[in-house]
Design an enzyme around this catalytic site. Structure first.
Site, PDB file in Angstrom:
ATOM      1  N   ASP A 125       0.863  -1.170   0.000  1.00 32.97           N
ATOM      2  CA  ASP A 125       0.000   0.000   0.000  1.00 32.97           C
ATOM      3  C   ASP A 125       0.911   1.235   0.000  1.00 32.97           C
ATOM      4  O   ASP A 125       2.125   1.139   0.171  1.00 32.97           O
ATOM      5  CB  ASP A 125      -0.982  -0.026   1.172  1.00 32.97           C
ATOM      6  CG  ASP A 125      -2.222   0.815   0.874  1.00 32.97           C
ATOM      7  OD1 ASP A 125      -2.167   1.639  -0.055  1.00 32.97           O
ATOM      8  OD2 ASP A 125      -3.246   0.671   1.559  1.00 32.97           O
TER       9      ASP A 125
HETATM   10  C1  NOJ Z   1      -4.114   3.873  -0.070  1.00 33.26           C
HETATM   11  C2  NOJ Z   1      -5.266   2.944   0.086  1.00 33.26           C
HETATM   12  O1  NOJ Z   1      -5.212   2.277   1.327  1.00 33.26           O
HETATM   13  C3  NOJ Z   1      -5.351   1.917  -1.024  1.00 33.26           C
HETATM   14  O2  NOJ Z   1      -6.521   1.172  -0.859  1.00 33.26           O
HETATM   15  C4  NOJ Z   1      -5.291   2.592  -2.351  1.00 33.26           C
HETATM   16  O3  NOJ Z   1      -5.489   1.662  -3.379  1.00 33.26           O
HETATM   17  C5  NOJ Z   1      -3.957   3.294  -2.450  1.00 33.26           C
HETATM   18  N1  NOJ Z   1      -3.890   4.316  -1.430  1.00 33.26           N
HETATM   19  C6  NOJ Z   1      -3.728   3.929  -3.822  1.00 33.26           C
HETATM   20  O4  NOJ Z   1      -4.527   5.019  -3.981  1.00 33.26           O
END
Ligand code: NOJ
Length: 762
Positions: free
Chosen positions: A299
């Site tokens: 993430d």
């Molecule tokens: C953080 C989020 O937790 C995740 O779900 C998301 O896909 C990413 N950012 C990218 O935007």
């Protein structure tokens, strides 16, 4: 015999070769993309790559400059640009639109040594530019076909804008309505969540990943993210193996079995180990036992955040832990691109781990067909034609109607008559064209949803007056704390009171605006925010005929409304077509059929509250009427609205439950469902089991089957379910799936409090 076998094999090979020669080029392409041929292509390419180029494939950057504009010359953008040109970037996220995607792809393909195309990721969570309901709302439809279709049209629209990978579905189960990201999942139940995970993966990826209309999906967040302590986003997670195996993991496994190409790990630590550095989750279970052959993306910053977690001492160590644990791609941490080569050279990380990660990433790129045509998603004419097209709008409207849940309808206040009524429409959310889009709408423009006001205006034979009542500060709330939103300004109250006084019926639209749920939007109080509760009570004092329409991204605790307000409609954040869908339900042009995918508490203090809880040793009030049982002294244990609950404009009766054993390990359950009301309607028939005694205690009810049934008035239908060991077994504390012989109860009905009961013995 052996000779004969050899002759046959030779003949077959000859035949195959002969056929292949004559085959047209289409067939050639298809044959070229078999698993084995992709493996060969991957290893061939891998053998040509330098260590830095390999690590580059594991590096993902956020869009970094106006790609069609001037070359970035400073800071991060300059660094990223330089890396991209060197072939040190394997993927980008948040680059959207054919023009921009083409521009970055061109650099990767035409300027780097090996010309490896980028995989372009984007959060297509519930649509790209045309939005369907937030995922929690879609889950309330319990309509797997519609959910699949919704993902399919989202993929169609996103792929027309250059995107080929979505960071969805989020399959985290959560029992905590304080957590803002419940809006992005399928709710509290692992069985429903697993079915929905499959529908979404199938919808995004279709049958053919290489089609220009599909995108690779991503099961996230692996794992445990929905169990953040106290519902506070990013918080630590501490759960035992029973909850992991029986509740948290199954939707991920279901997504994997449906062929999901990627996983994203999560921000949280799980039992003391950050998920990103968790070798058990990623290497042992996912890639080992489950044999996942796609890749895992971290993430955002989750690799470098392992330092803040207190797990790795610096970014270099974080990179080492992440790759060893099985995180293949680094989203924005710069940890891999800056540290991995050194770690390999210093003998800290074996290059075979890098090779494995890169092979996984390249494999997905080959499967997408990016090597055959890196610009296959870059067709301006298609982009123009597809974005916002009729098919997508219609699917969004259909999904929105199906997502609405009727929570209360005393004296059949709903549906509304189509003429002769004086209606007051009250609430800032009623005219808002942005909140219905939800908090995940990176490509949608503000003000593009149909508002409820606009929807209501389409029924011109009633007399409609609109008053905001209380405003909310919205624009500034996007990326800031929203604690102080509209707590003071009551200047709109008098106008709303006047409108209510002069009306037959009041439609009040209250709840949360788009940025009161979603990532980092945890709430400690889940009542109606700001002045809205006060507004509701003020209006109620002058006109009790209120239909409360809720717009929200999570279950709300609204006991006062439940006690006083005669009709309540749960309308979530329903996307672009929101106002049309809601009004069609209010006017009875669509008979609501949604059922809650998550329990609504009476009080935030009851959280976590969920239907499939354990019994405890003291579940009920003792005959002695003493205090020593599992309860609150200041609140009931019961939910406000239970999981699976939702009404219709018609009514249904369940009868004739039969349970029949069809083998040692399976039973058939049947039930009659009758439409006892006056209009056609749909009901989600739900089946729950209770394994009464087990070596590891089982929940008092577990959903194990459901079916959507549509009936004309007076029509009856028999519904059948078959329960096998898959539904009847469970994971013990050693992580083994077992089926214990013994006594089971089975319940069938229209929500999780179903009391039509049968039983059987295994
Ligand atoms: C953080 C989020 O937790 C995740 O779900 C998301 O896909 C990413 N950012 C990218 O935007």
């Amino acid at each position: 015999m052996n000779n004969l076998k050899n002759i046959c094999i030779c003949a077959l090979v000859f035949l195959a070769l002969a056929c292949k020669k004559q085959a047209n080029s289409d067939l050639d392409t298809r044959m070229e993309n078999t698993d084995a041929s992709i493996d060969n292509k991957v290893s061939d390419l891998l053998s040509k790559m330098t260590l830095e180029e390999k690590i580059g494939q594991m590096n993902q950057y956020n869009g970094f400059w106006d790609v069609t504009g001037p070359t970035p010359t400073n800071g991060d953008a300059a660094k990223k640009y330089e890396h991209l040109r060197k072939g040190y970037v394997g993927s980008m996220l948040n680059v959207k639109g054919v023009k921009d995607v083409r521009a970055v792809q061109k650099i990767a393909v035409e300027e780097t040594r090996l010309g490896i195309p980028l995989i372009i990721g984007f959060d297509v969570i519930h649509g790209y530019k045309t939005l369907s309901p937030i995922p929690l709302a879609e889950a309330a439809s319990w309509d797997l076909k519609a959910i699949k279709k919704s993902a399919e049209v989202a993929a169609k629209e996103a792929s027309a804008a250059g995107i080929n990978w979505t960071f969805a579905p989020m399959v985290d189960i959560s029992r905590d309505a304080r957590w803002g990201r419940v809006m992005e999942g399928a709710g509290e139940d692992t069985y429903l969540g697993s079915k929905i995970a499959v529908a979404r993966v199938e919808g995004f990826q279709g049958n053919d990943l290489a089609s220009p209309f599909t995108v690779a999906a991503c099961a996230k967040h692996w794992a445990g993210y929905g169990f953040a302590e106290a519902g506070r986003d990013y918080n630590a997670v501490d759960v035992g193996s029973s909850t992991l195996n029986n509740i948290i993991f199954p939707p991920f496994k279901a997504a994997l079995d449906a062929g999901v190409k990627t996983f994203m790990n999560s921000f949280n630590e799980l039992n003391g180990i950050p998920a990103t550095g968790n070798a058990y989750l990623q290497r042992e279970l996912l890639k080992g036992k489950w044999e996942f052959d796609g890749f895992v993306v971290s993430d955002w910053w989750s690799i470098k955040e392992m330092v803040k977690h207190g797990f790795a001492k610096d970014k270099r160590q974080a990179a080492e832990y992440a790759i060893k644990a099985g995180s293949d791609m680094d989203m924005e941490s710069y940890a891999y691109v800056e540290e991995l080569a050194g770690l390999v050279r210093d003998g800290k990380v074996d290059e075979s781990l890098i090779d494995d990660a890169v092979s996984r990433i390249l494999r997905v790129k080959f499967e997408l067909g990016l090597f055959d045509d890196p610009y296959k998603y870059c067709d301006e004419a298609r982009e123009k034609q597809v974005i916002g097209c009729k098919e997508i709008q219609e699917a969004c409207l259909d999904m929105a109607k199906k997502s609405i849940v009727l929570l209360k309808n005393e004296n059949q206040l709903l549906p509304l008559k189509k003429e002769g009524l004086k209606i007051a429409l009250i609430g800032a959310l009623a005219s808002d064209k942005t909140s219905p889009l939800g908090s995940w709408r990176l490509a949608a423009e503000d003000n593009t949803a149909v508002s409820i006001l606009e929807g209501m205006q389409q029924y011109p034979n009633n007399d409609l007056t609109y008053a905001k009542g209380a405003d909310f500060v919205y624009g500034e709330a996007k990326f800031t704390s929203e604690l102080n939103i509209n707590t003071k300004d009551r200047s709109g109250f008098p106008e709303a009171i006047e409108a209510a006084k002069n009306s037959d019926v009041v439609v009040m639209v209250l709840g949360e605006h788009a940025f009161q749920s979603g990532e980092a939007r945890s709430r400690a109080d889940i009542g109606l925010p700001s002045l809205q509760q006060e507004l509701l009570e003020t209006i109620y004092a002058v006109n009790k005929n209120i239909i409360l329409v809720l717009n929200n991204g999570r279950p709300l605790a609204i006991p006062w409304a439940d006690e006083h307000i005669p009709a309540i409609v749960e309308a979530w954040h329903l996307g672009t077509q929101s106002g049309n869908a809601i009004t069609q339900v209010l006017y009875g042009d669509y008979n609501p059929s949604g059922k809650l995918p998550m329990t609504f508490p009476r009080n935030v203090g009851q959280i976590p509250i969920y239907y499939n809880h354990k019994n405890t040793g003291r579940p009920t009030l003792p005959a002695s009427n003493d205090v020593f049982w599992s309860h609150y002294i200041d609140e009931s244990n019961a939910p406000l609205y239970p999981f699976g609950y939702g009404l219709s404009y018609t009514s249904f009766a369940y009868s004739n439950l039969k349970v029949e054993k069809i083998s040692d390990n399976s039973v058939k359950v049947s039930v009659d469902l009758k439409n006892t009301g006056k209009v056609k309607g749909k009901e989600v028939v739900q089946l729950y089991i209770h394994d009464l005694f087990a070596r590891v205690t089982r929940p008092i009810k577990e959903l194990k089957g459901f079916e959507m049934v549509e009936l004309e008035p007076n029509q009856t239908k028999t519904i059948e379910f078959v329960l096998t060991e898959l539904e009847l077994g469970f994971f013990n504390n050693e992580g083994e799936f077992i089926l214990e012989p013994g006594e089971f109860n089975v319940f069938v009905g229209g929500n999780s409090q179903a009391d039509l009961k049968g039983s059987f013995q295994l």
